[in-house]
Scaffold this motif. Structure first.
Motif, PDB file in Angstrom:
ATOM      1  N   LEU A   1     -86.176  -2.748 -36.302  1.00 48.10           N
ATOM      2  CA  LEU A   1     -86.534  -1.644 -36.540  1.00 48.10           C
ATOM      3  C   LEU A   1     -85.730  -0.668 -35.529  1.00 48.10           C
ATOM      4  O   LEU A   1     -85.657   0.759 -35.602  1.00 48.10           O
ATOM      5  CB  LEU A   1     -88.157  -1.504 -35.454  1.00 48.10           C
ATOM      6  CG  LEU A   1     -89.179  -2.103 -36.635  1.00 48.10           C
ATOM      7  CD1 LEU A   1     -90.544  -2.460 -35.862  1.00 48.10           C
ATOM      8  CD2 LEU A   1     -89.384  -0.998 -37.648  1.00 48.10           C
ATOM      9  N   LEU A   2     -85.335  -1.039 -34.493  1.00 51.53           N
ATOM     10  CA  LEU A   2     -84.382  -0.472 -33.525  1.00 51.53           C
ATOM     11  C   LEU A   2     -83.052   0.227 -34.427  1.00 51.53           C
ATOM     12  O   LEU A   2     -82.655   1.096 -34.248  1.00 51.53           O
ATOM     13  CB  LEU A   2     -83.749  -1.469 -32.469  1.00 51.53           C
ATOM     14  CG  LEU A   2     -83.387  -0.510 -31.261  1.00 51.53           C
ATOM     15  CD1 LEU A   2     -84.421   0.275 -30.593  1.00 51.53           C
ATOM     16  CD2 LEU A   2     -82.695  -1.537 -30.034  1.00 51.53           C
ATOM     17  N   ALA A   3     -82.537  -0.551 -35.147  1.00 46.39           N
ATOM     18  CA  ALA A   3     -81.568  -0.348 -36.102  1.00 46.39           C
ATOM     19  C   ALA A   3     -81.892   0.883 -36.963  1.00 46.39           C
ATOM     20  O   ALA A   3     -81.009   1.676 -37.305  1.00 46.39           O
ATOM     21  CB  ALA A   3     -80.895  -1.469 -36.781  1.00 46.39           C
ATOM     22  N   GLY A   4     -83.115   0.686 -37.571  1.00 44.93           N
ATOM     23  CA  GLY A   4     -83.584   1.660 -38.479  1.00 44.93           C
ATOM     24  C   GLY A   4     -83.952   2.945 -37.870  1.00 44.93           C
ATOM     25  O   GLY A   4     -83.452   4.076 -38.382  1.00 44.93           O
TER      26      GLY A   4
ATOM     27  N   PRO B   1     -91.184  12.067 -35.098  1.00 44.52           N
ATOM     28  CA  PRO B   1     -89.924  11.796 -35.694  1.00 44.52           C
ATOM     29  C   PRO B   1     -89.918  10.150 -36.004  1.00 44.52           C
ATOM     30  O   PRO B   1     -90.148   9.285 -35.212  1.00 44.52           O
ATOM     31  CB  PRO B   1     -88.773  12.121 -34.788  1.00 44.52           C
ATOM     32  CG  PRO B   1     -89.424  12.954 -33.688  1.00 44.52           C
ATOM     33  CD  PRO B   1     -90.774  12.688 -33.793  1.00 44.52           C
ATOM     34  N   VAL B   2     -89.226   9.936 -37.142  1.00 50.05           N
ATOM     35  CA  VAL B   2     -88.934   8.598 -37.598  1.00 50.05           C
ATOM     36  C   VAL B   2     -88.217   7.723 -36.431  1.00 50.05           C
ATOM     37  O   VAL B   2     -88.526   6.734 -36.287  1.00 50.05           O
ATOM     38  CB  VAL B   2     -88.361   8.619 -39.100  1.00 50.05           C
ATOM     39  CG1 VAL B   2     -88.293   7.258 -39.390  1.00 50.05           C
ATOM     40  CG2 VAL B   2     -89.249   9.333 -39.903  1.00 50.05           C
ATOM     41  N   SER B   3     -86.971   8.536 -36.316  1.00 50.71           N
ATOM     42  CA  SER B   3     -86.262   7.759 -35.186  1.00 50.71           C
ATOM     43  C   SER B   3     -86.905   7.401 -34.073  1.00 50.71           C
ATOM     44  O   SER B   3     -86.695   6.163 -33.536  1.00 50.71           O
ATOM     45  CB  SER B   3     -85.149   8.585 -34.752  1.00 50.71           C
ATOM     46  OG  SER B   3     -85.423   9.775 -34.355  1.00 50.71           O
TER      47      SER B   3
ATOM     48  N   GLY C   1     -87.626   3.503 -33.025  1.00 54.29           N
ATOM     49  CA  GLY C   1     -86.782   2.918 -31.993  1.00 54.29           C
ATOM     50  C   GLY C   1     -88.052   2.688 -30.728  1.00 54.29           C
ATOM     51  O   GLY C   1     -87.634   1.556 -30.118  1.00 54.29           O
ATOM     52  N   GLY C   2     -89.001   3.432 -30.894  1.00 53.43           N
ATOM     53  CA  GLY C   2     -89.967   3.031 -29.406  1.00 53.43           C
ATOM     54  C   GLY C   2     -90.735   1.672 -29.950  1.00 53.43           C
ATOM     55  O   GLY C   2     -90.807   0.832 -29.147  1.00 53.43           O
TER      56      GLY C   2
END
Length: 105
Positions: free
Chosen positions: A13-16, A77-79, A83-84
């Protein structure tokens, strides 16, 4: 085993989230203005049937839950969302350190 799976999902998920940040950044540079992909726009673009079925099923349970609650959350936002959640899963998967015991004299 569960800790390993949680950490793997967190890293993915962090990479995504990082990939989504790069995509938004390149789109912003190309357009000359800030362009951010929200969760609702990304979900409806990638999985249009899933987004429609999610909306109808949540509205069947409670219209209040869909309109002010989830539509507000889907503007993130998706990022940031990926990331969270990824960072939270990685933090939860860390092993707690053992307490230090000192010998008494």
């Amino acid at each position: 085993m569960l800790r390993l799976l949680t950490r793997l999902i967190g890293l993915l998920l962090l990479a995504g989230g990082f990939i989504a940040l790069i995509v938004d950044g390149t789109r912003s540079i190309a357009a000359g203005r800030v362009m951010v992909t929200s969760i609702s726009r990304g979900t409806s673009a990638v999985f249009p049937g899933l987004y429609q079925s999610l909306q109808s099923s949540v509205e069947n349970v409670s219209a209040f839950l869909w309109d002010p609650v989830l539509t507000t959350l889907m503007l993130a936002p998706v990022s940031v969302a990926f990331g969270g959640v990824g960072a939270l899963l990685i933090l939860l998967s860390h092993r707690r350190s053992a307490p230090l015991y000192y010998a008494r004299r």
